[in-house]
Design an enzyme around this catalytic site. Structure first.
Site, PDB file in Angstrom:
ATOM      1  N   LYS A 160       0.730  -1.191  -0.014  1.00 40.54           N
ATOM      2  CA  LYS A 160      -0.011  -0.135  -0.051  1.00 40.54           C
ATOM      3  C   LYS A 160       0.794   1.149   0.175  1.00 40.54           C
ATOM      4  CE  LYS A 160      -4.385  -1.835   1.034  1.00 40.54           C
ATOM      5  NZ  LYS A 160      -5.449  -1.864   1.646  1.00 40.54           N
TER       6      LYS A 160
ATOM      7  N   LYS B  93      -3.686 -11.607  -6.416  1.00 38.73           N
ATOM      8  CA  LYS B  93      -5.185 -11.705  -5.746  1.00 38.73           C
ATOM      9  C   LYS B  93      -6.044 -10.739  -6.368  1.00 38.73           C
ATOM     10  CE  LYS B  93      -6.402  -8.842  -2.091  1.00 38.73           C
ATOM     11  NZ  LYS B  93      -6.458  -8.304  -0.677  1.00 38.73           N
TER      12      LYS B  93
ATOM     13  N   LYS C  77     -10.220  -5.346  -4.520  1.00 35.86           N
ATOM     14  CA  LYS C  77     -11.433  -4.677  -5.030  1.00 35.86           C
ATOM     15  C   LYS C  77     -10.679  -3.255  -5.422  1.00 35.86           C
ATOM     16  CE  LYS C  77     -12.917  -4.207  -0.209  1.00 35.86           C
ATOM     17  NZ  LYS C  77     -12.492  -3.366   0.739  1.00 35.86           N
TER      18      LYS C  77
HETATM   19  P1  ATP Z   1      -8.120  -4.143  -0.929  1.00 33.70           P
HETATM   20  O1  ATP Z   1      -8.172  -4.963  -2.298  1.00 33.70           O
HETATM   21  O2  ATP Z   1      -8.479  -2.697  -1.021  1.00 33.70           O
HETATM   22  O3  ATP Z   1      -6.723  -4.532  -0.230  1.00 33.70           O
HETATM   23  P2  ATP Z   1      -9.421  -6.330   0.434  1.00 33.70           P
HETATM   24  O4  ATP Z   1     -10.505  -7.001  -0.628  1.00 33.70           O
HETATM   25  O5  ATP Z   1      -8.238  -7.227   0.390  1.00 33.70           O
HETATM   26  O6  ATP Z   1      -9.147  -4.817  -0.089  1.00 33.70           O
HETATM   27  P3  ATP Z   1     -11.178  -6.226   2.842  1.00 33.70           P
HETATM   28  O7  ATP Z   1     -12.473  -5.826   2.488  1.00 33.70           O
HETATM   29  O8  ATP Z   1     -10.872  -5.697   4.084  1.00 33.70           O
HETATM   30  O9  ATP Z   1      -9.999  -5.919   1.889  1.00 33.70           O
HETATM   31  O10 ATP Z   1     -11.174  -7.797   2.878  1.00 33.70           O
HETATM   32  C1  ATP Z   1     -12.218  -8.617   3.712  1.00 33.70           C
HETATM   33  C2  ATP Z   1     -11.804  -9.793   3.595  1.00 33.70           C
HETATM   34  O11 ATP Z   1     -11.827 -10.275   2.324  1.00 33.70           O
HETATM   35  C3  ATP Z   1     -10.672 -10.097   4.285  1.00 33.70           C
HETATM   36  O12 ATP Z   1     -10.819 -11.302   5.040  1.00 33.70           O
HETATM   37  C4  ATP Z   1      -9.609 -10.785   3.041  1.00 33.70           C
HETATM   38  O13 ATP Z   1      -8.609 -11.651   3.456  1.00 33.70           O
HETATM   39  C5  ATP Z   1     -10.670 -11.375   2.210  1.00 33.70           C
HETATM   40  N1  ATP Z   1     -10.260 -11.286   0.850  1.00 33.70           N
HETATM   41  C6  ATP Z   1      -9.878 -10.083  -0.094  1.00 33.70           C
HETATM   42  N2  ATP Z   1      -9.633 -10.631  -0.895  1.00 33.70           N
HETATM   43  C7  ATP Z   1      -9.842 -11.644  -1.277  1.00 33.70           C
HETATM   44  C8  ATP Z   1      -9.508 -12.937  -2.360  1.00 33.70           C
HETATM   45  N3  ATP Z   1      -8.857 -12.394  -3.733  1.00 33.70           N
HETATM   46  N4  ATP Z   1      -9.588 -14.097  -2.094  1.00 33.70           N
HETATM   47  C9  ATP Z   1      -9.947 -14.371  -0.880  1.00 33.70           C
HETATM   48  N5  ATP Z   1     -10.357 -13.648   0.063  1.00 33.70           N
HETATM   49  C10 ATP Z   1      -9.949 -12.304  -0.232  1.00 33.70           C
END
Ligand code: ATP
Ligand code: LTN
Length: 333
Positions: A115, A197, A200
């Protein structure tokens, strides 16, 4: 809260639109766990602040995320659903735990490094302190289990370290939490770059299925998903990252095992396979989207859920914080 049940804690940030990665790795999985555990599910709006947010958007996304939790099947009668900023103990415990956390450890966190690179103009203290706030979230509720995606593993590990460090410095105070990770789906990858990964906040939205995408968009994105030239639908994450990712998504959304999915598509082409994955995802998301919209029209109900959640969470959190304050020597009246 039911006596004898272990405590499960998790959260998501009200930033951007959630993806099928969030659904598979987090919220959809919470639904399966909610009967077995005493669950706390937060909306981590304090964590969201570590990256610049537009205030009106943050406010809107907060209710939208709550509605999404419920629309996905998280039951506010069974679980405590609340907004992180409504329980002031999070910020207070974070401050205490900061003093048991080393700058070097925080600098080494993968998410902090990623980040910082992405937001080079805003490497703020909050971004660096993010894992300590997350540790505070977890430790306030005596949480036993933390179901998250693999990207959060390092943060759960540091929460364990901080808990143990504090327990050793004083006396047993915090439950040392354990992360739980799905065997299938703990890391859903980007459709266009299946080694990365699905996020979002990705730059290219075409590799990401957002939970509010309509059927045409979903099918179009899956059609363009990167696969390989081998033309066999087999689960092999090392050599066939794209196809394996699609099989994982299909398995979760269709309720079939990876093995069943492989035999279903044996001898069939990638085009047909991608269409089937798109349809399975779109068919599952449509009723969730409709329910989320219905809930969002009932603001009084959502506010009520947050109010009750804040009270229930606050009671547990305040108790833990009082215990911590006593142990560290804060004078009490
Ligand atoms: P950013 O992309 O902005 O870092 P994020 O999607 O990782 O955001 P959160 O909304 O806080 O962040 O994530 C919520 C949950 O979703 C967490 O438990 C995270 O581990 C899970 N998660 C996020 N992306 C994935 C993915 N691609 N596969 C599986 N789990 C995910
Ligand atoms: N950092 C997490 C969200 C989060 C969380 C938590 C998860 C905040 N506090 C406590 C589990 C436990 C993320 O997924 N980005």
């Amino acid at each position: 809260m039911e006596e004898g049940k272990k405590v499960l804690y998790s959260a998501a940030q009200p930033t951007n639109t959630l993806t099928i990665g969030n659904y598979i790795g987090a919220i959809g999985n919470w639904v399966k766990l909610q009967d077995e555990y005493n669950c706390f599910f937060a909306i981590a709006n304090m964590h969201a602040l570590t990256v610049r947010q537009v205030p009106a958007e943050l406010r809107r996304r907060t209710l939208s995320l709550l509605a999404l939790y419920i629309a996905c099947g998280v039951d506010p009668e069974k679980c405590v659903l609340y907004l992180q900023s409504h329980v002031s103990a999070h910020a207070e415990l974070c401050w205490v735990l900061n003093n048991y956390t080393y700058v070097g450890e925080m600098e080494r966190m993968t998410q902090f490094k990623d980040k910082s690179a992405k937001h080079a103009d805003n490497i703020n203290m909050g971004l660096m302190d993010y894992p300590v706030l997350m540790a505070a979230d977890i430790l306030l509720y005596n949480s036993d289990y933390i179901p998250v995606g693999l990207d959060q593993r390092q943060h759960v590990e540091i929460a364990r370290d901080i808990a143990q460090r504090f327990n050793n410095a004083y006396s047993p105070t915090f439950t040392v939490p354990e992360g739980i990770y799905l065997k299938v789906g703990a890391k859903i990858n980007d459709l266009l770059d299946p080694t990365k990964k699905m996020s979002k906040s990705a730059e290219n939205p075409n590799g990401v299925i957002f939970l509010d995408d309509d059927k045409d968009t979903i099918i179009r994105k899956f059609k363009r998903a990167v696969t390989d030239s081998d033309a066999s639908i087999k689960y092999d994450p090392e050599n066939k990252a794209g196809v394996s990712n699609l099989l994982t998504i299909y398995s979760v959304f269709s309720g079939k095992s990876i093995k069943e999915a492989e035999s279903e598509f044996a001898g069939r082409g990638y085009g047909e396979f991608k269409l089937a994955v798109g349809e399975a995802v779109a068919d599952k998301l449509a009723p969730i989207q409709a329910e989320q919209a219905r809930l969002l029209a009932d603001k009084a109900y959502l506010d009520g859920v947050l109010k009750s959640g804040a009270e229930r969470a606050g009671r547990v959190a305040d108790k833990t914080l009082a215990k911590v304050y006593r142990k560290i020597g804060f004078y009490q009246i």
